[in-house]
Design an enzyme around this catalytic site. Structure first.
Site, short mmCIF file in Angstrom:
data_model
loop_
_atom_site.label_atom_id
_atom_site.label_comp_id
_atom_site.label_asym_id
_atom_site.label_seq_id
_atom_site.Cartn_x
_atom_site.Cartn_y
_atom_site.Cartn_z
N ASP A 143 0.58 -1.23 -0.44
CA ASP A 143 -0.15 -0.08 -0.28
C ASP A 143 0.72 1.27 0.51
OD1 ASP A 143 -3.54 -0.03 1.21
OD2 ASP A 143 -1.76 2.36 0.70
N THR A 152 -15.75 -2.41 -9.57
CA THR A 152 -17.57 -1.91 -8.67
C THR A 152 -18.29 -1.64 -9.82
OG1 THR A 152 -18.28 0.37 -8.37
CG2 THR A 152 -16.24 0.45 -9.57
N ASP A 153 -19.32 -1.86 -9.02
CA ASP A 153 -20.45 -1.85 -10.23
C ASP A 153 -20.76 -0.82 -11.27
OD1 ASP A 153 -21.77 -0.51 -8.38
OD2 ASP A 153 -23.70 -1.35 -7.38
N GLU A 154 -19.94 0.18 -10.66
CA GLU A 154 -20.13 1.76 -11.18
C GLU A 154 -20.05 1.35 -12.64
OE1 GLU A 154 -20.05 4.79 -9.51
OE2 GLU A 154 -19.84 4.17 -6.97
N ASP A 193 3.64 2.40 -4.31
CA ASP A 193 3.21 2.56 -5.19
C ASP A 193 2.75 1.50 -6.50
OD1 ASP A 193 1.45 3.94 -7.10
OD2 ASP A 193 2.90 5.91 -6.81
N ILE A 194 1.18 1.16 -6.53
CA ILE A 194 1.31 0.12 -7.55
C ILE A 194 2.03 0.31 -8.80
CG2 ILE A 194 -0.27 -1.30 -6.83
CD1 ILE A 194 -1.93 0.39 -8.06
N TYR A 252 -13.98 8.54 -11.78
CA TYR A 252 -13.59 7.39 -11.03
C TYR A 252 -14.21 6.39 -11.76
CZ TYR A 252 -14.83 3.43 -7.89
OH TYR A 252 -14.73 2.14 -6.33
N LEU A 279 -20.51 8.67 2.59
CA LEU A 279 -22.04 8.97 3.01
C LEU A 279 -22.06 8.24 4.42
CD1 LEU A 279 -24.76 10.13 2.30
CD2 LEU A 279 -25.78 7.76 2.06
N LYS A 301 -11.86 2.88 -13.91
CA LYS A 301 -11.76 1.51 -12.94
C LYS A 301 -12.49 0.56 -14.08
CE LYS A 301 -12.12 -0.36 -9.26
NZ LYS A 301 -10.09 -0.46 -8.26
N LEU A 322 -6.77 -4.11 -4.75
CA LEU A 322 -7.93 -3.35 -4.24
C LEU A 322 -6.90 -2.06 -4.42
CD1 LEU A 322 -7.84 -5.98 -2.33
CD2 LEU A 322 -10.19 -5.04 -1.79
N ARG A 380 -25.17 16.06 -7.29
CA ARG A 380 -23.21 15.83 -7.92
C ARG A 380 -23.57 15.55 -9.04
NH1 ARG A 380 -21.39 9.99 -5.93
NH2 ARG A 380 -20.20 10.90 -4.59
N PRO A 415 -25.27 16.45 4.93
CA PRO A 415 -25.40 16.89 3.71
C PRO A 415 -25.70 15.44 3.07
CG PRO A 415 -22.70 16.31 4.35
CD PRO A 415 -23.44 16.08 5.93
N1 LIG Z 1 -15.92 1.30 -1.13
C1 LIG Z 1 -16.81 0.78 -1.61
O1 LIG Z 1 -18.32 0.88 -1.82
C2 LIG Z 1 -16.55 -0.28 -3.67
C3 LIG Z 1 -17.45 -0.40 -3.90
C4 LIG Z 1 -17.15 -1.37 -5.30
C5 LIG Z 1 -15.81 -1.25 -5.32
N2 LIG Z 1 -14.84 -0.73 -4.69
C6 LIG Z 1 -13.58 -0.76 -4.34
O2 LIG Z 1 -12.55 -1.64 -4.15
C7 LIG Z 1 -11.52 -1.62 -3.87
C8 LIG Z 1 -11.51 -0.41 -2.73
O3 LIG Z 1 -12.52 0.26 -1.98
P1 LIG Z 1 -11.76 1.13 -0.85
O4 LIG Z 1 -13.13 1.54 -0.43
O5 LIG Z 1 -10.96 0.00 0.51
O6 LIG Z 1 -11.15 2.19 -1.29
P2 LIG Z 1 -9.89 3.24 -0.81
O7 LIG Z 1 -10.04 4.49 -1.22
O8 LIG Z 1 -10.94 2.81 0.51
O9 LIG Z 1 -8.76 2.38 -0.43
C9 LIG Z 1 -7.76 2.52 -0.99
C10 LIG Z 1 -6.19 1.78 -0.72
O10 LIG Z 1 -5.54 2.34 -2.00
C11 LIG Z 1 -4.06 2.88 -1.99
N3 LIG Z 1 -3.45 3.37 -2.00
C12 LIG Z 1 -4.00 4.37 -3.56
N4 LIG Z 1 -3.05 4.18 -4.32
C13 LIG Z 1 -2.44 4.06 -4.61
C14 LIG Z 1 -1.17 2.96 -5.14
N5 LIG Z 1 -0.66 3.84 -6.41
N6 LIG Z 1 -0.38 2.10 -5.35
C15 LIG Z 1 -0.71 1.44 -3.45
N7 LIG Z 1 -1.64 2.08 -2.81
C16 LIG Z 1 -2.58 2.89 -3.11
C17 LIG Z 1 -4.42 3.79 -0.21
O11 LIG Z 1 -3.32 3.72 0.44
C18 LIG Z 1 -5.77 2.65 0.30
O12 LIG Z 1 -4.95 2.07 1.45
C19 LIG Z 1 -11.29 -0.23 -5.19
O13 LIG Z 1 -10.83 -1.17 -6.55
C20 LIG Z 1 -12.80 0.30 -5.34
O14 LIG Z 1 -12.61 1.01 -6.18
C21 LIG Z 1 -15.12 0.05 -3.38
#
Ligand SMILES: NC(=O)c1ccc[n+]([C@@H]2O[C@H](COP(=O)([O-])OP(=O)(O)OC[C@H]3O[C@@H](n4cnc5c(N)ncnc54)[C@H](O)[C@@H]3O)[C@@H](O)[C@H]2O)c1
Length: 352
Positions: A33, A134-136, A59-60, A160, A200, A164, A81, A291, A215
Site C-alpha cells: 500500500d 465496482t458495479d459503477e 506505489d503500484i 472514477y 456517506l 475502473k 484493491l 453531484r 449533507p
Molecule cells: N468502497 C466501496 O463501496 C467499493 C465498492 C465497490 C468496489 N470498490 C473497489 O474496492 C477497492 C477498495 O476500495 P476501498 O473503498 O477500500 O478504497 P479506499 O480508498 O478505502 O482504499 C484504497 C487503498 O489503496 C491505497 N492506494 C491508493 N493508491 C495507491 C497506489 N498508487 N499504490 C498503492 N496503494 C494505493 C490507499 O492508500 C488505500 O489504502 C477499490 O478498487 C474500489 O474501486 C469499492
C-alpha cells in the site's frame, strides 16, 4: 497455505480482507500500500503482530519496486484493491484516478505477468490475479426492477468509474492475450467499520454526533445496494481461492435503499444509542446541490456467485448498519486519528 499479495490493504475494504484472511485462514498476507490519505495502518492493529502479516509501503506504479516484492515474497495470488475510490474526488481531480487505477493496474499486471512467466508449471497453473472492481462500471439503472448482471454492457458515468472500467478491460485483455489467470469481481456500495469518513455513511454518523449538518445530494432519492464490508471480504476470499479463471462475479447485498432512507435510519439508531442536545438527529439533514452526472440507481444480481460458490451475505442492512453505528461510537480514537488536516481540508473545500 497460500501467500496472498493484497494491494490497498490499508484501505477500507483491503483492511477487511487482510483481517479476514489472518483471522480465519492459515494464509500469509503481504499488504502492499502507498498509504495515501485513504490508507490507514491503524485499521490493521488487530492483525499487525501476526507472523503471517507483512507490510510493504509502495506505489503500484513503481515497476521496479513491484518486481522486487514479487521476487522476495513469491505470492500464490494477488488481490488487487489499491485504487483511488472516491467519486467526488475524481470529479475535482481526475489525474490521480487515471494514474493509479489505469496506469497502476497496468504496471501491476505487467509485474505479475513477468513473475508468473518465471514460475514452474504447477505454480503457474495455480497462480491467480484477482482484480476488485465496482458495479459503477455498468453506469446506472433507471427502472425499478432491472439488475446489473455480469454481462451488462459497460457505461461508466464518472472519472472514477471510467478509470475502473478501463482497468477491468486491461485485466480481461491480459487473460485473453497472455493467459494470465485472472478473475474480476464487481461489487456494490460497501459500508461498515473503518470506513474513511468522506463517504456517506461514516460522514453522516460523525457529523450527527458533532451536531453538524448532514449533507444529502439533491432529494436523496438515489438508490444504492448496500453490502456489509465483512460479507464482501468473505466473498472475495471465496473468489480468489475457488473462482473460475477468466470469470467475472458480481457481489451485492440485496439491500437497495434510497440515500435519504439510509441517513434517516442512521439518525434513528443514533437517537436510541447516543441521545444528545443534537437529537433527534434527522433535524440536521441538509439538502445540497446534486453531484454532476449523479447515477440514479445501482442494483446487483449476485445470483452467479451464490450459485457457483455458495456465497451469500450474512448481514441485512438493518443488522449491518446497527453494527456500523455501534463501531463508530466505540472507536472514537480511530475516528479522531483519521480526522487529519487533509481530511478537514477536503470537507471544507467540498461542502462550503
Ligand atoms: N468502497 C466501496 O463501496 C467499493 C465498492 C465497490 C468496489 N470498490 C473497489 O474496492 C477497492 C477498495 O476500495 P476501498 O473503498 O477500500 O478504497 P479506499 O480508498 O478505502 O482504499 C484504497 C487503498 O489503496 C491505497 N492506494 C491508493 N493508491 C495507491 C497506489 N498508487 N499504490 C498503492 N496503494 C494505493 C490507499 O492508500 C488505500 O489504502 C477499490 O478498487 C474500489 O474501486 C469499492
Amino acid at each position: 497455505m497460500r501467500k496472498i499479495l493484497v494491494t490497498g490493504g490499508a484501505g477500507f475494504i483491503g483492511s477487511a480482507v487482510v483481517r479476514h484472511i489472518i483471522e480465519n485462514t492459515q494464509d500469509e498476507v503481504i499488504n502492499l500500500d502507498k498509504l495515501t490519505y485513504a490508507g490507514n495502518l491503524e485499521s490493521l492493529a488487530d492483525v499487525a503482530e501476526s507472523s503471517r502479516y507483512h507490510f510493504v509501503k509502495l506505489d503500484i506504479c513503481d515497476r521496479a519496486g513491484l518486481d522486487e516484492v514479487f521476487a522476495q515474497y513469491k505470492p500464490d495470488a494477488v488481490m488487487h484493491l489499491a485504487a483511488e475510490s472516491h467519486v467526488d474526488r475524481s470529479i475535482t481531480g481526475p489525474a490521480e484516478f487515471i494514474n493509479t487505477n489505469i496506469v497502476g493496474t497496468y504496471t501491476l499486471l505487467e509485474a505479475a505477468r513477468h513473475y508468473w512467466n518465471g514460475l514452474e508449471d504447477g505454480a503457474k497453473a495455480a497462480f491467480r490475479f484477482h482484480h476488485i472492481s465496482t458495479d459503477e462500471v455498468y453506469g446506472d439503472l433507471h427502472g425499478t426492477d432491472d439488475l446489473f448482471t455480469e454481462t451488462t454492457p459497460y457505461a461508466p458515468s464518472s472519472p472514477y468509474s471510467a478509470s475502473k472500467a478501463s482497468s477491468d478491460h486491461l485485466v480481461r485483455a491480459w487473460q485473453r492475450t497472455y493467459g494470465l489467470p485472472t478473475l474480476i469481481t464487481n461489487c456494490s456500495n460497501n459500508y461498515g467499520p473503518y470506513h474513511f469518513p468522506e463517504k456517506l455513511i461514516p460522514l453522516v454518523i460523525l457529523n450527527a454526533l458533532e451536531g453538524k449538518p448532514l449533507p444529502i445530494y439533491g432529494q436523496g432519492d438515489q438508490i444504492r445496494d448496500w453490502l456489509y464490508v465483512e460479507d464482501h471480504a468473505r466473498a472475495l476470499y471465496e473468489v480468489v481461492t475457488r473462482g473460475e479463471v477468466g470469470e467475472t462475479y458480481n457481489i451485492g447485498g440485496h439491500n437497495e435503499k434510497q440515500n435519504i432512507e439510509v441517513v434517516k435510519t442512521i439518525c434513528t439508531i443514533l437517537d436510541e444509542l447516543a441521545p444528545s442536545a443534537h437529537s433527534p438527529y434527522a433535524g440536521l439533514i441538509t439538502h445540497v446541490a446534486d453531484r454532476p452526472g449523479h447515477d440514479v440507481r445501482y442494483a446487483i444480481d449476485a445470483a452467479k456467485i451464490e450459485r457457483e460458490l455458495g456465497w451469500k451475505p450474512v448481514e441485512t442492512f438493518e443488522s449491518g448498519i446497527r453494527k456500523t453505528v455501534q463501531w463508530y461510537l466505540a472507536n472514537q480514537e480511530w475516528v479522531n486519528n483519521v480526522k487529519s488536516g487533509e481530511y478537514q481540508n477536503w470537507l471544507n473545500a467540498h461542502y462550503q
